[in-house]
Design a protein around this motif. Sequence first.
Motif, mmCIF file in Angstrom:
data_model
loop_
_atom_site.group_PDB
_atom_site.id
_atom_site.type_symbol
_atom_site.label_atom_id
_atom_site.label_comp_id
_atom_site.label_asym_id
_atom_site.label_seq_id
_atom_site.Cartn_x
_atom_site.Cartn_y
_atom_site.Cartn_z
ATOM 1 N N ARG A 109 38.250 -20.688 50.080
ATOM 2 C CA ARG A 109 39.625 -20.172 50.090
ATOM 3 C C ARG A 109 40.707 -21.256 50.158
ATOM 4 O O ARG A 109 41.877 -20.963 50.009
ATOM 5 C CB ARG A 109 39.825 -19.263 51.321
ATOM 6 C CG ARG A 109 38.875 -18.104 51.431
ATOM 7 C CD ARG A 109 39.419 -16.887 50.710
ATOM 8 N NE ARG A 109 38.640 -15.698 51.005
ATOM 9 C CZ ARG A 109 37.676 -15.221 50.220
ATOM 10 N NH1 ARG A 109 37.372 -15.838 49.101
ATOM 11 N NH2 ARG A 109 37.030 -14.129 50.545
ATOM 12 N N ALA A 165 30.114 -21.245 48.790
ATOM 13 C CA ALA A 165 30.867 -20.370 47.884
ATOM 14 C C ALA A 165 31.908 -19.580 48.665
ATOM 15 O O ALA A 165 31.983 -19.674 49.885
ATOM 16 C CB ALA A 165 29.905 -19.428 47.166
ATOM 17 N N SER A 166 32.719 -18.820 47.897
ATOM 18 C CA SER A 166 33.796 -18.022 48.502
ATOM 19 C C SER A 166 34.763 -18.949 49.255
ATOM 20 O O SER A 166 35.143 -18.691 50.390
ATOM 21 C CB SER A 166 33.177 -16.965 49.434
ATOM 22 O OG SER A 166 34.122 -16.076 49.910
ATOM 23 N N PHE A 191 28.538 -17.235 51.374
ATOM 24 C CA PHE A 191 29.934 -16.869 51.073
ATOM 25 C C PHE A 191 30.828 -17.148 52.290
ATOM 26 O O PHE A 191 31.094 -16.260 53.101
ATOM 27 C CB PHE A 191 30.009 -15.388 50.696
ATOM 28 C CG PHE A 191 29.673 -15.083 49.262
ATOM 29 C CD1 PHE A 191 28.796 -15.857 48.530
ATOM 30 C CD2 PHE A 191 30.243 -13.981 48.628
ATOM 31 C CE1 PHE A 191 28.492 -15.559 47.200
ATOM 32 C CE2 PHE A 191 29.953 -13.666 47.308
ATOM 33 C CZ PHE A 191 29.077 -14.458 46.590
ATOM 34 N N THR A 215 30.614 -21.646 38.361
ATOM 35 C CA THR A 215 29.980 -20.400 38.812
ATOM 36 C C THR A 215 30.865 -19.230 38.400
ATOM 37 O O THR A 215 32.086 -19.355 38.349
ATOM 38 C CB THR A 215 29.783 -20.346 40.347
ATOM 39 O OG1 THR A 215 31.031 -20.594 40.992
ATOM 40 C CG2 THR A 215 28.751 -21.354 40.811
ATOM 41 N N ASN A 274 30.922 -14.613 38.488
ATOM 42 C CA ASN A 274 30.293 -13.396 39.012
ATOM 43 C C ASN A 274 30.876 -12.216 38.237
ATOM 44 O O ASN A 274 31.833 -12.404 37.468
ATOM 45 C CB ASN A 274 30.447 -13.283 40.537
ATOM 46 C CG ASN A 274 31.899 -13.168 40.974
ATOM 47 O OD1 ASN A 274 32.704 -12.519 40.315
ATOM 48 N ND2 ASN A 274 32.242 -13.796 42.088
ATOM 49 N N ASP A 294 34.884 -22.107 40.392
ATOM 50 C CA ASP A 294 34.474 -20.718 40.584
ATOM 51 C C ASP A 294 35.416 -19.806 39.807
ATOM 52 O O ASP A 294 36.346 -19.233 40.373
ATOM 53 C CB ASP A 294 34.542 -20.421 42.099
ATOM 54 C CG ASP A 294 33.841 -19.131 42.486
ATOM 55 O OD1 ASP A 294 32.926 -18.712 41.762
ATOM 56 O OD2 ASP A 294 34.197 -18.564 43.536
ATOM 57 N N LYS A 317 21.952 -16.209 38.235
ATOM 58 C CA LYS A 317 22.443 -15.872 39.575
ATOM 59 C C LYS A 317 21.897 -14.503 39.966
ATOM 60 O O LYS A 317 22.108 -13.508 39.253
ATOM 61 C CB LYS A 317 23.969 -15.863 39.539
ATOM 62 C CG LYS A 317 24.627 -16.139 40.854
ATOM 63 C CD LYS A 317 26.108 -16.346 40.621
ATOM 64 C CE LYS A 317 26.859 -16.462 41.918
ATOM 65 N NZ LYS A 317 28.308 -16.350 41.688
ATOM 66 N N THR A 346 31.625 -24.619 45.327
ATOM 67 C CA THR A 346 32.253 -23.998 44.160
ATOM 68 C C THR A 346 33.601 -23.453 44.572
ATOM 69 O O THR A 346 33.716 -22.700 45.538
ATOM 70 C CB THR A 346 31.352 -22.926 43.499
ATOM 71 O OG1 THR A 346 31.976 -22.557 42.260
ATOM 72 C CG2 THR A 346 31.102 -21.696 44.350
ATOM 73 N N SER A 373 23.840 -19.570 47.666
ATOM 74 C CA SER A 373 25.299 -19.413 47.803
ATOM 75 C C SER A 373 25.698 -18.624 49.045
ATOM 76 O O SER A 373 25.839 -17.392 48.994
ATOM 77 C CB SER A 373 25.864 -18.710 46.570
ATOM 78 O OG SER A 373 25.772 -19.528 45.432
ATOM 79 N N ARG A 381 34.230 -14.980 52.819
ATOM 80 C CA ARG A 381 34.023 -13.571 53.194
ATOM 81 C C ARG A 381 33.534 -13.473 54.638
ATOM 82 O O ARG A 381 33.832 -12.499 55.330
ATOM 83 C CB ARG A 381 33.042 -12.897 52.230
ATOM 84 C CG ARG A 381 33.616 -12.771 50.833
ATOM 85 C CD ARG A 381 32.821 -11.837 49.950
ATOM 86 N NE ARG A 381 33.171 -12.049 48.560
ATOM 87 C CZ ARG A 381 32.747 -11.305 47.552
ATOM 88 N NH1 ARG A 381 31.933 -10.286 47.777
ATOM 89 N NH2 ARG A 381 33.103 -11.570 46.313
HETATM 90 C C1 E4P Z 1 30.501 -17.706 43.689
HETATM 91 O O1 E4P Z 1 29.392 -17.994 43.424
HETATM 92 C C2 E4P Z 1 30.869 -16.465 44.385
HETATM 93 O O2 E4P Z 1 30.583 -15.359 43.608
HETATM 94 C C3 E4P Z 1 32.331 -16.534 44.748
HETATM 95 O O3 E4P Z 1 32.593 -17.790 45.348
HETATM 96 C C4 E4P Z 1 32.794 -15.404 45.646
HETATM 97 O O4 E4P Z 1 34.104 -15.677 46.058
HETATM 98 P P1 E4P Z 1 35.075 -14.584 46.678
HETATM 99 O O5 E4P Z 1 34.579 -14.233 48.043
HETATM 100 O O6 E4P Z 1 36.406 -15.265 46.725
HETATM 101 O O7 E4P Z 1 35.062 -13.405 45.753
#
Ligand code: E4P
Length: 218
Positions: A170, A167-168, A133, A26, A28, A6, A87, A187, A131, A136
């Motif tokens: 950590r 996604a997102s 998140f 991926t 953004n 990512d 996306k 990702t 995806s 978040r």
């Molecule tokens: C991937 O597709 C997302 O845009 C990404 O994982 C968002 O991650 P973040 O919450 O760390 O910005």
Amino acid sequence: MKFFIDTANLAQIAEANDLGILDGVTTNPSLMAKEGIKGTDAIMNHYKTICEMVDGDVSAEVFGTDFDSIIAEGQKLAAIHPNIVVKVPMIKAGVKAIKWFTENNIRTNCTLVFSAGQAILAAKAGATYLSPFLGRIDDSGWDGMMLIEQIRAIYDIQGYQTEILAASIRSPNHIISAAEAGADVCTCPLDSILGLLKHPLTDIGLAKFLEDAKKTEL
Ligand code: E4P
């Protein structure tokens, strides 16, 4: 589970690719801005470079939010390379656009997903990837992994083919839990991927083996 990285950082993509376990990338708008990529031509060239580096799907996000601009941008992005996945944000115009892309054989990744209801809509529209998140959701005091489990159950019961792309991310633990919850893809930032390697007992064990190996030398 497939592993995507990512980031839009070419050095990090190269490092993950060199490990031999990378299935895709991926990006953004925030990740592109972080690398200082500005202007349509530079963005298109950056995606082309990533596609030439990695043998796998590369998600390229549209910036527009109305149906016509999502379609126009998505067509341009998809024309860059066969591995590009467009996306699209989880908004009303986005769902309509995903349906259009599906009917026109352009693969999509539905992004900014935070609920099971959104996951159902994206699957109905034919999204290739979804995806949710996780990070978040966790940041906001909810449990992102519970959402992955719920979507996995719904997709299995209903027979939806959309792949769940966690996604997102950590941390390394997020990757492990996403695998356990049945995500099809994860990702991850490079740090989280490399974090999977680490265990103190591996380091202690290797140090001892290397020390004892010296005793076997002539
Ligand atoms: C991937 O597709 C997302 O845009 C990404 O994982 C968002 O991650 P973040 O919450 O760390 O910005």
